[in-house]
Design a protein around this motif. Sequence first.
Motif, short mmCIF file in Angstrom:
data_model
loop_
_atom_site.label_atom_id
_atom_site.label_comp_id
_atom_site.label_asym_id
_atom_site.label_seq_id
_atom_site.Cartn_x
_atom_site.Cartn_y
_atom_site.Cartn_z
N LYS A 42 0.85 -1.19 0.00
CA LYS A 42 0.00 0.00 0.00
C LYS A 42 0.88 1.23 0.00
N MET A 43 0.30 2.36 -0.45
CA MET A 43 1.05 3.60 -0.53
C MET A 43 0.07 4.76 -0.61
N SER A 44 0.45 5.89 -0.09
CA SER A 44 -0.42 7.06 -0.19
C SER A 44 -0.34 7.63 -1.60
N LYS A 93 2.52 9.97 -2.16
CA LYS A 93 3.80 9.34 -2.49
C LYS A 93 3.83 8.86 -3.93
N ASN A 104 -5.97 9.62 -8.54
CA ASN A 104 -6.98 9.06 -7.64
C ASN A 104 -8.26 8.69 -8.38
N TYR A 123 -5.44 9.96 1.27
CA TYR A 123 -5.83 8.88 0.36
C TYR A 123 -4.72 7.85 0.30
N THR A 124 -5.06 6.60 0.58
CA THR A 124 -4.11 5.50 0.54
C THR A 124 -4.64 4.44 -0.41
#
Length: 159
Positions: free
Chosen positions: A20-22, A25, A40, A59-60
């Motif tokens: 997972k990552m924001s 990033k 997104n 937001y992830t």
Amino acid sequence: MEKRTVGLVHELLSLSLWKKMSIVKLGHFKKELGLPDKLNVLLLKHPGIFYVSNRYQIYTVLLKDAYNGSELKEMDPLVVVKGKFGELMQEGLHEYNQRHYLMNLEKHKKKGIVAARSGKRKDRSSETSEQDNGDKVGGLFNPEERKRFYKVLFDDAGP
């Protein structure tokens, strides 16, 4: 172009430890990887591949096929060690708090002040007081504590 971007983000997430990552990033890779400005929106179009969370207004993106419910299917060894280390740190914090509570209780007994709640915690803290041999330094400087630390962390006898 959309398939390429989805595949690229999928591979990027599969290379991370937690899968997972924001989105912030991921946004750092926009220029190098040619990701769209509205990443997104693109990720929200593919709910079968990605799960987008907006927890704490961040937001992830999670890779859906890497998780079984809320647990990772295949944990990286580094993630396992990190989890064990976190548990060990929590246990150490609990022991530290118990020792300081007992020290404060002894100080109050010497002064003649007895806490009203001392009966409740005394039973729980009796095992901690038996372990505490008066070592002021304690911790990882004590060879026995160090062996216990490595045993819990790596499930073997130590270094």
